[in-house]
Design a protein around this motif. Structure first.
Motif, PDB file in Angstrom:
ATOM      1  N   SER A 147     -65.275 -31.690  39.715  1.00  0.00           N
ATOM      2  CA  SER A 147     -65.922 -30.234  39.552  1.00  0.00           C
ATOM      3  C   SER A 147     -67.245 -30.416  38.668  1.00  0.00           C
ATOM      4  O   SER A 147     -67.231 -31.351  37.912  1.00  0.00           O
ATOM      5  N   ASN A 148     -68.006 -29.192  39.078  1.00  0.00           N
ATOM      6  CA  ASN A 148     -69.125 -29.192  38.458  1.00  0.00           C
ATOM      7  C   ASN A 148     -68.995 -28.520  37.026  1.00  0.00           C
ATOM      8  O   ASN A 148     -67.890 -28.035  36.890  1.00  0.00           O
ATOM      9  N   SER A 149     -70.150 -28.527  36.316  1.00  0.00           N
ATOM     10  CA  SER A 149     -69.814 -27.461  35.194  1.00  0.00           C
ATOM     11  C   SER A 149     -69.206 -26.216  35.192  1.00  0.00           C
ATOM     12  O   SER A 149     -68.581 -25.788  34.345  1.00  0.00           O
ATOM     13  N   ARG A 150     -69.620 -25.440  36.196  1.00  0.00           N
ATOM     14  CA  ARG A 150     -69.176 -24.207  36.613  1.00  0.00           C
ATOM     15  C   ARG A 150     -67.663 -23.990  36.509  1.00  0.00           C
ATOM     16  O   ARG A 150     -67.130 -22.965  36.455  1.00  0.00           O
ATOM     17  N   GLU A 151     -66.944 -24.932  37.188  1.00  0.00           N
ATOM     18  CA  GLU A 151     -65.617 -25.059  37.484  1.00  0.00           C
ATOM     19  C   GLU A 151     -64.667 -25.832  36.469  1.00  0.00           C
ATOM     20  O   GLU A 151     -63.566 -25.501  36.458  1.00  0.00           O
ATOM     21  N   ALA A 152     -65.229 -26.849  35.816  1.00  0.00           N
ATOM     22  CA  ALA A 152     -64.542 -27.991  35.301  1.00  0.00           C
ATOM     23  C   ALA A 152     -63.404 -27.246  34.204  1.00  0.00           C
ATOM     24  O   ALA A 152     -62.402 -27.710  34.215  1.00  0.00           O
ATOM     25  N   PHE A 153     -63.868 -26.421  33.337  1.00  0.00           N
ATOM     26  CA  PHE A 153     -63.042 -25.831  32.606  1.00  0.00           C
ATOM     27  C   PHE A 153     -62.218 -24.536  32.589  1.00  0.00           C
ATOM     28  O   PHE A 153     -61.814 -24.100  31.669  1.00  0.00           O
ATOM     29  N   ARG A 154     -62.574 -24.134  33.971  1.00  0.00           N
ATOM     30  CA  ARG A 154     -62.149 -22.861  34.180  1.00  0.00           C
ATOM     31  C   ARG A 154     -60.547 -22.943  35.111  1.00  0.00           C
ATOM     32  O   ARG A 154     -60.704 -22.431  36.207  1.00  0.00           O
ATOM     33  N   ALA A 304     -61.561 -33.792  27.551  1.00  0.00           N
ATOM     34  CA  ALA A 304     -62.741 -33.894  28.365  1.00  0.00           C
ATOM     35  C   ALA A 304     -63.781 -33.315  27.559  1.00  0.00           C
ATOM     36  O   ALA A 304     -64.917 -33.805  27.682  1.00  0.00           O
ATOM     37  N   ILE A 305     -63.356 -32.072  26.836  1.00  0.00           N
ATOM     38  CA  ILE A 305     -64.643 -31.482  25.941  1.00  0.00           C
ATOM     39  C   ILE A 305     -64.943 -32.263  24.939  1.00  0.00           C
ATOM     40  O   ILE A 305     -66.278 -32.409  24.702  1.00  0.00           O
ATOM     41  N   GLN A 329     -72.598 -23.882  25.580  1.00  0.00           N
ATOM     42  CA  GLN A 329     -71.964 -24.256  24.270  1.00  0.00           C
ATOM     43  C   GLN A 329     -70.922 -23.332  23.583  1.00  0.00           C
ATOM     44  O   GLN A 329     -69.787 -23.520  23.495  1.00  0.00           O
ATOM     45  N   ALA A 330     -71.255 -21.906  23.900  1.00  0.00           N
ATOM     46  CA  ALA A 330     -70.332 -20.909  23.453  1.00  0.00           C
ATOM     47  C   ALA A 330     -69.070 -20.954  24.507  1.00  0.00           C
ATOM     48  O   ALA A 330     -67.874 -20.497  23.910  1.00  0.00           O
ATOM     49  N   SER A 331     -69.109 -21.278  25.543  1.00  0.00           N
ATOM     50  CA  SER A 331     -67.982 -21.262  26.543  1.00  0.00           C
ATOM     51  C   SER A 331     -67.063 -22.246  26.046  1.00  0.00           C
ATOM     52  O   SER A 331     -65.824 -22.336  26.270  1.00  0.00           O
ATOM     53  N   VAL A 332     -67.818 -23.583  25.748  1.00  0.00           N
ATOM     54  CA  VAL A 332     -67.088 -24.826  25.250  1.00  0.00           C
ATOM     55  C   VAL A 332     -66.260 -24.091  24.051  1.00  0.00           C
ATOM     56  O   VAL A 332     -64.948 -24.609  24.132  1.00  0.00           O
ATOM     57  N   ASP A 333     -66.914 -23.835  23.204  1.00  0.00           N
ATOM     58  CA  ASP A 333     -66.178 -23.459  21.832  1.00  0.00           C
ATOM     59  C   ASP A 333     -65.053 -22.324  22.187  1.00  0.00           C
ATOM     60  O   ASP A 333     -63.967 -22.407  21.616  1.00  0.00           O
ATOM     61  N   VAL A 335     -63.110 -22.167  24.876  1.00  0.00           N
ATOM     62  CA  VAL A 335     -62.200 -22.872  25.714  1.00  0.00           C
ATOM     63  C   VAL A 335     -61.202 -24.029  24.540  1.00  0.00           C
ATOM     64  O   VAL A 335     -60.203 -23.565  24.557  1.00  0.00           O
ATOM     65  N   VAL A 336     -62.061 -24.353  23.808  1.00  0.00           N
ATOM     66  CA  VAL A 336     -61.373 -25.241  22.703  1.00  0.00           C
ATOM     67  C   VAL A 336     -60.594 -24.271  21.927  1.00  0.00           C
ATOM     68  O   VAL A 336     -59.376 -24.642  21.352  1.00  0.00           O
ATOM     69  N   ALA A 337     -61.048 -23.176  21.236  1.00  0.00           N
ATOM     70  CA  ALA A 337     -60.271 -22.254  20.522  1.00  0.00           C
ATOM     71  C   ALA A 337     -59.021 -21.905  21.283  1.00  0.00           C
ATOM     72  O   ALA A 337     -57.975 -21.729  20.566  1.00  0.00           O
ATOM     73  N   ASN A 338     -59.007 -21.531  22.461  1.00  0.00           N
ATOM     74  CA  ASN A 338     -57.934 -21.075  23.358  1.00  0.00           C
ATOM     75  C   ASN A 338     -56.807 -22.230  23.577  1.00  0.00           C
ATOM     76  O   ASN A 338     -55.681 -21.531  23.736  1.00  0.00           O
ATOM     77  N   LEU A 339     -57.395 -23.267  23.606  1.00  0.00           N
ATOM     78  CA  LEU A 339     -56.513 -24.229  24.021  1.00  0.00           C
ATOM     79  C   LEU A 339     -55.416 -24.146  23.017  1.00  0.00           C
ATOM     80  O   LEU A 339     -54.069 -24.628  23.460  1.00  0.00           O
ATOM     81  N   ALA A 340     -55.563 -24.328  21.786  1.00  0.00           N
ATOM     82  CA  ALA A 340     -54.593 -24.527  20.635  1.00  0.00           C
ATOM     83  C   ALA A 340     -53.487 -23.382  20.938  1.00  0.00           C
ATOM     84  O   ALA A 340     -52.228 -23.676  20.732  1.00  0.00           O
TER      85      ALA A 340
END
Length: 560
Positions: A147-154, A304-305, A329-333, A335-340
């Motif tokens: 997946s590209n950036s737009r899909e990979a972490f969604r 992955a992140i 970067q805000a989107s990455v952060d 995702v990280v916060a919600n994964l926990a």
């Protein structure tokens, strides 16, 4: 600019990655020590690349238009042969990982299985498949390819509780007649392929050095920029595959089919103690695997992140990257916060404070949901969680279409008998639905009597029409001057009804209780899912149950 192939067909693009010719990449990968690369293997790779060229040519010209129209079997078999003779060949292993999933999109039975399970989760309308099916390249809405950036972490983790609760929702609704076949396809075809793909991705990601370059030629666009596939991409793909595998294990954990799809089969299935909605053979281990795969998916996304943020090489050609052309970067952060939170919920549940009774006049309440219990102590039989009941079936019309019986305004005659001359008015409305007649009246009694008689004349006519579904609606009104005694007047009227081309059996649940006070739920915690409830009354009050709405007999008419 990238070609439409890359923009619109994620799995097709993924398939292309394995065919890049040696020596034409920006970053070459070194062969593994002990590998069997040689003339024979090179010739096989070249043959696979030539087949890819044909596929690319067809796709760029618009023929065929769906990934399911493409034949991935020949290149897949080529890479399978190479891998069997040389398990250390990462090129072949990558090809098997990507093409293994792509091959799912070429199988019409697999596509149908995903479409049907997706519909089952979305609205749970039995015997009817609403809306458009999910794209073949995104089974259950999960982009399970590179997946590209737009899909990979969604990744739609919300599908997991929806899938887990599908069985409990099904306890009150008849089942789609295709679900048994769908379960067999998911169990026998999809899950083995997913498991193989995950094993290949495990091996590729283990070394943390994997790179693969998709050349402009492979993209079908000589002006395109090369695209680098690295460990970050593999981890994101593995996360999606683990999520899909979790959902698929849930999908096959319970018996969801009927012996026959007629009134007799439905009747047998909904009886207390029947096999329907019970754990299937091996179902408990399936639920355990579903939890393990779900945790792996969360962990993979976190890895992955971490991999993405640790990359130090130029990122311009990366498929997944942080920046203006990638993910913010805000989107990455976020995702990280919600994964926990997601991981904690999978392992031990979570607490939500909400307006559970939907009453603005009451305080919001905290409610603990032990989602983990659905995995570790799966419900043996969802029907057994219901209060005592008996099941029966009745017939309901299906495939309705509506027709108008009379027009509006002054084309209907009604007869009124009044005690004296004067101005009179009245309205009458009749609604017939589910075997019940409901009427609403307003105005002078003499006018209502005349309007009722006229409407019921129409009603008798409709009842005699072949294929009448049992639905009828009519309204009539009058306002005007009448003479003493009997008057025949044109009135405003409208009537409609529905016809049905077929009928289906629908379940009827009759509670053993005679009123709401006797309606006792055997386990208000729902097998530990809601540990805070100690009584039926506490559970019902929390969710805003209104005793006035309780009914002993409940026709579950899914045709509406």
């Amino acid at each position: 600019m990238r070609s439409p192939v890359l923009r619109s067909l994620a799995l097709v693009v993924s398939a292309l990655l394995i065919f890049a010719a040696a020596g034409c990449s920006k970053k070459a990968t070194k062969p593994k020590p002990g590998g069997t690369a040689g003339p024979t293997t090179s010739q096989q790779l070249a043959a696979a690349d030539s087949i890819l060229g044909v596929i690319l040519s067809q796709q760029s010209s618009g023929q065929p238009t769906r990934p399911s129209d493409l034949d991935f079997s020949t290149p897949y078999n080529t890479y399978q042969s190479i891998y069997q003779s040389d398990p250390g060949n990462h090129h072949a292993r990558f090809g098997l990982a990507v093409l293994g999933l792509a091959s799912l999109t070429t199988n019409t039975e697999v596509n149908a299985a995903f479409d049907e399970w997706s519909s089952y989760l979305a609205s749970h309308t039995p015997f009817v498949r609403p809306g458009a099916p999910a794209p073949a390249t995104r089974p259950l809405g999960i982009p399970a390819g590179i997946s590209n950036s737009r899909e990979a972490f969604r990744l739609p983790y919300r599908l997991v509780p929806l899938s887990l609760l599908a069985e409990s929702r099904a306890a009150l609704i008849a089942n789609d007649p295709q679900i048994s076949r769908t379960q067999a396809i998911i169990r026998d075809l999809v899950l083995p392929k997913l498991d193989q793909t995950i094993v290949h991705l495990d091996a590729l990601a283990a070394g943390d050095t994997f790179q693969f370059i998709v050349t402009p030629a492979m993209q079908g666009d000589p002006d395109a920029s090369p695209v680098e596939i690295d460990v970050t991409d593999l981890l994101a793909m593995r996360s999606a595959c683990n999520l899909l595998a979790s959902l698929c294990n849930i999908a096959v954990a319970y018996n969801l089919g009927f012996a026959t799809y007629d009134s007799a089969g439905l009747y047998a299935g909904i009886q207390p103690g029947s096999s329907w909605l019970k754990l299937a053979s091996g179902g408990a281990s399936r639920m355990g695997m579903a939890q393990a795969r779900l945790l792996n998916s969360v962990d993979d996304l976190g890895e992955a992140i971490t991999s993405l943020e640790a990359e130090s090489d130029p990122q311009d050609d990366d498929l997944i990257k942080i920046g203006p052309q990638g993910i913010q970067q805000a989107s990455v952060d976020s995702v990280v916060a919600n994964l926990a939170t997601v991981r904690s919920a999978i392992l031990s549940g979570f607490t939500l404070t909400e307006d559970w009774d939907h009453d603005a006049g009451t305080a919001e309440l905290p409610l603990t949901l032990r989602v983990d219990k659905l995995f570790t102590s799966p419900v043996p039989d969802w029907k057994a969680l219901l209060p005592g009941y008996t099941g029966s079936v009745t017939s309901r019309p299906h495939n309705r279409f509506y027709a108008q019986f009379v027009g509006s305004h002054t084309d209907s005659l009604a007869t009124f008998t009044v005690p004296s001359a004067g101005i009179y008015q009245g309205n009458y409305y009749l609604d017939v639905y589910g075997g019940q007649e409901h009427e609403y009246v307003y105005g002078d009694d003499q006018i209502v009597v005349g309007l009722r008689a006229m409407v019921h004349t129409y009603y008798l006519h409709v009842q005699a029409i072949s294929g009448w579904s049992g639905e009828f609606s009519a309204s009539a009104y009058f306002y005007g001057s009448l003479l003493f005694a009997t008057n025949q007047k044109a009135v405003g009227a409208y009537a409609s009804y529905s016809l049905a081309t077929s009928s289906v059996a629908v379940p009827v649940i009759t509670w053993n209780a005679n009123d709401a006070s006797q309606w006792i739920w055997p386990d208000p915690t729902f097998n530990g899912l809601l540990p805070g409830f100690s009584s039926s009354n506490q559970m019902l009050t929390t969710f805003g149950f209104d005793p006035a709405g309780w009914s002993k007999v409940n026709v579950l008419d899914f045709t509406q």
